[in-house]
Enzyme design. Structure first.
Site, PDB file in Angstrom:
ATOM      1  N   ILE A 228      44.438  34.942  45.098  1.00  0.00           N
ATOM      2  CA  ILE A 228      43.431  35.982  45.139  1.00  0.00           C
ATOM      3  C   ILE A 228      42.575  35.713  46.367  1.00  0.00           C
ATOM      4  CG2 ILE A 228      43.431  36.416  42.651  1.00  0.00           C
ATOM      5  CD1 ILE A 228      40.881  34.811  42.391  1.00  0.00           C
ATOM      6  N   ASP A 229      41.938  36.753  46.883  1.00  0.00           N
ATOM      7  CA  ASP A 229      41.166  36.623  48.110  1.00  0.00           C
ATOM      8  C   ASP A 229      40.074  35.572  47.966  1.00  0.00           C
ATOM      9  OD1 ASP A 229      42.662  38.697  49.146  1.00  0.00           O
ATOM     10  OD2 ASP A 229      41.160  40.228  48.684  1.00  0.00           O
ATOM     11  N   ARG A 230      39.693  34.991  49.090  1.00  0.00           N
ATOM     12  CA  ARG A 230      38.615  34.007  49.089  1.00  0.00           C
ATOM     13  C   ARG A 230      37.327  34.595  48.507  1.00  0.00           C
ATOM     14  NH1 ARG A 230      34.454  31.857  52.400  1.00  0.00           N
ATOM     15  NH2 ARG A 230      34.593  33.561  53.900  1.00  0.00           N
TER      16      ARG A 230
ATOM     17  N   ARG B  24      40.523  46.540  47.041  1.00  0.00           N
ATOM     18  CA  ARG B  24      39.380  46.791  47.912  1.00  0.00           C
ATOM     19  C   ARG B  24      39.594  48.059  48.734  1.00  0.00           C
ATOM     20  NH1 ARG B  24      38.601  40.592  50.029  1.00  0.00           N
ATOM     21  NH2 ARG B  24      36.766  41.421  51.112  1.00  0.00           N
TER      22      ARG B  24
END
Length: 306
Positions: free
Chosen positions: A143-145, A244
């Site tokens: 998952i994204d930072r 997003r």
């Protein structure tokens, strides 16, 4: 079918970090040290000399690289990656579940899952290896930072493939929550949103373009209050930044997003304003036991975000 054992590395995991590897291509270098200094200019010659003199550089056979050892190709060389002045991230992960086969961890925002760029010791993987002493730990997905929430890790190499196969075969259900701005008078959002996502000119971003959709997200509004909405987002596909970009395309970019719609400068992290996107739950039928496994993040999002 008998699974092959992972290769034995010539250097052990140290402080949660396994050795990095580089291959020696054919070339004019006189010594291995000369090649390393030229190949990795971000590391000073003095630092390479210190590593080599400390026996922290080995070849694939476990033979130490010395300062005068002649260059030899093809050969693999192992060394430890280090970062100077790594900025601490003031948030802690939480182990949600652990057994002999896998680990479920709740990741805080701003922490990358694996080492990348300026993050090494502060990556989730290295933190966990260091704290739990699990040198063979491997994340099953990313998952994204900026995103917080659940990440699944494999503990044992012998059973890793069984869990890895769940993702491309879509045998794992993942649900997210997001806080987005909500305009008065808007009654609903589409239950399913599809689009074609491609790499943008900037490597950090992706964008939509006309054409056959390659991404799909299921969307449900859970609550609306104070000019914001709490969405449940269920990605059917797993494209980079999919949730997003889809929220932005619908005119409701996720609160505190540092990339969409405006890409903030590198190093502009504001720890008081985390991205309001949470990997809330995941569930799957355990490929080894046939048991239903369901996990939920202990975190929650606020409809009055900072």
């Amino acid at each position: 079918m008998t699974r092959r054992r992972p290769p034995q590395l010539p250097l052990p995991t140290r402080d949660g970090v396994g050795p990095s590897c580089t291959g020696l291509p054919y070339g004019p270098w006189r010594t291995i040290a000369e090649f390393l200094i030229e190949r990795f200019p971000a590391i000073t010659p003095e630092a390479w000399i210190a590593r080599i003199e400390a026996n922290d550089v080995m070849d694939e056979h476990g033979v130490a690289v010395t300062l005068t050892r002649p260059y030899q190709s093809p050969l693999r060389v192992y060394y430890y990656r280090t970062l100077d002045d790594e900025v601490p991230i003031p948030f802690e992960e939480q182990v949600v579940f652990q057994d002999d086969e896998f680990l479920v961890v709740d990741k805080p925002p701003f922490v990358p899952v694996t080492p990348t760029g300026k993050y090494l010791q502060e990556s989730l993987l290295v933190r966990l290896k260091r704290k739990l002493r699990l040198d063979d730990l491997v994340p099953m997905h990313r998952i994204d930072r900026s995103t917080s929430g659940l990440v699944l890790f494999s503990v044992r190499h012998a059973t890793r493939g069984a869990y890895q196969s769940m993702f491309p075969e879509r045998r794992i259900d993942k649900h997210y929550e997001a806080v987005v701005p909500w305009q008065e008078g808007v009654s609903s959002v589409p239950e399913i949103y599809r689009s074609r996502l491609v790499d943008d000119d900037h490597f950090m971003r992706v964008r939509e373009e006309p054409g056959e959709p390659n991404s799909e997200t299921r969307i449900a509004v859970q609550e609306v209050r104070d000019g914001h909405a709490l969405l449940r987002l269920s990605p059917v596909t797993g494209r980079k930044h999919q949730l997003r970009v889809h929220c932005q395309a619908l005119g409701m970019p996720i609160v505190n997003d540092p990339i969409y719609p405006v890409l903030l400068p590198e190093g502009a992290d504001d720890f008081s304003k985390p991205l309001q996107l949470l990997a809330r739950s995941l569930s799957f039928i355990d490929p080894l036991t046939g048991e239903l496994r369901s996990f939920t993040s202990p975190r929650s999002l606020s409809l009055t975000p900072r």
